[in-house]
Design an enzyme around this catalytic site. Structure first.
Site, mmCIF file in Angstrom:
data_model
loop_
_atom_site.group_PDB
_atom_site.id
_atom_site.type_symbol
_atom_site.label_atom_id
_atom_site.label_comp_id
_atom_site.label_asym_id
_atom_site.label_seq_id
_atom_site.Cartn_x
_atom_site.Cartn_y
_atom_site.Cartn_z
ATOM 1 N N LYS A 136 24.363 34.814 -5.951
ATOM 2 C CA LYS A 136 23.358 33.784 -6.261
ATOM 3 C C LYS A 136 22.880 33.932 -7.719
ATOM 4 O O LYS A 136 22.892 32.966 -8.481
ATOM 5 C CB LYS A 136 22.167 33.897 -5.299
ATOM 6 C CG LYS A 136 21.163 32.776 -5.481
ATOM 7 C CD LYS A 136 19.940 32.968 -4.635
ATOM 8 C CE LYS A 136 18.950 33.835 -5.352
ATOM 9 N NZ LYS A 136 17.628 33.895 -4.748
ATOM 10 N N ASP B 229 20.298 29.373 -2.513
ATOM 11 C CA ASP B 229 19.000 30.011 -2.285
ATOM 12 C C ASP B 229 18.459 29.466 -0.968
ATOM 13 O O ASP B 229 19.169 28.770 -0.233
ATOM 14 C CB ASP B 229 18.055 29.751 -3.468
ATOM 15 C CG ASP B 229 17.561 28.314 -3.502
ATOM 16 O OD1 ASP B 229 18.132 27.450 -2.776
ATOM 17 O OD2 ASP B 229 16.598 28.026 -4.227
#
Ligand code: SF4
Length: 227
Positions: free
Chosen positions: A136, A155
């Site tokens: 991420k 996310d």
């Protein structure tokens, strides 16, 4: 007052209908958030990496309150590599999980200095060797700072909306990212990530999504849709 159940939306049945539905989603996101970008303030890839590490379990707003003074105190990667964990933890205390974050940031600074000549590297493979940078974080930095479409940022917002929009059935972020990378054209990965995060903050919020205002309503058959 409890939200009313949503009107039924027909699911796509053929490959052509599924492709058309993805196109509709991308066009709607494009109209809603044409210039969506990362909300974390930064001047270069290193600052963005630090801000992204700080943003774990913390709002971007809080991170943006902390980073101006932080980058004044530690203007270079070298400064972050030299500070003690205890001192840095004190500087970033208000972002939460400050001991772990301080350890990651110092570890990242030292690795970037020792292995990458003081510059944040530009590939996913290299980024994943940096302390505190999982997929991420790497996708945020590579996409926003370098314009490299390394993947899709998953996310909590992207995770929730991708499931609501039936773009994935998975719960694990790495598997969700793989599903999204199969469905979304590569040249939209960076923008799509930011648009989904914006959508999760403005309309497709976790509790009581604002479906009555959402242009994706016509192609969304999420169970928790509201009217
Ligand atoms: S219609 Fe509702 S649940 Fe579906 S994407 Fe829009 S806000 Fe989210």
């Amino acid at each position: 007052m409890p939200a009313k159940p949503a009107a039924k939306v027909r699911r796509p049945r053929t490959a052509a209908e599924r492709t058309e539905r993805i196109q509709t989603i991308l066009e709607a996101l494009g109209r809603l958030y044409p210039a969506a970008t990362c909300a974390l303030r930064h001047e270069d890839a290193w600052q963005l990496l630090v801000a992204t590490i700080l943003s774990a379990q913390c709002t971007d707003k809080r991170v943006n309150e902390v980073t101006p003074a932080l980058f004044r105190k530690y203007p270079t990667v070298l400064d972050f590599a030299a500070v003690s964990q205890e001192e840095l933890a004190g500087d970033i205390r208000s972002t939460g999980f400050f001991n772990n974050k301080a350890k990651s940031i110092i570890g990242a600074a030292r690795r970037i200095l020792s292995e990458f000549g003081g510059k944040v590297p530009g590939t996913m493979e290299e980024m994943l060797t940096i302390p505190g940078a999982a997929r991420k974080t790497a996708n945020v930095v590579l996409g926003t700072a370098f314009g490299v479409p390394s993947g899709i940022v998953v996310d909590t917002h992207v995770q929730r909306i991708a499931r609501r929009l039936d773009l994935t059935q998975e719960e694990d972020p790495v598997k969700i990212e793989k599903d999204l990378m199969r469905l979304i054209p590569e040249d939209r990965w960076i923008l799509f990530s930011h648009q989904m995060i914006h959508h999760g903050r403005s309309l497709c919020v976790a509790r009581k999504p604002r479906c009555f205002e959402c242009p994706l309503n016509m192609v969304c058959y999420a169970k928790d849709k509201t009217m």
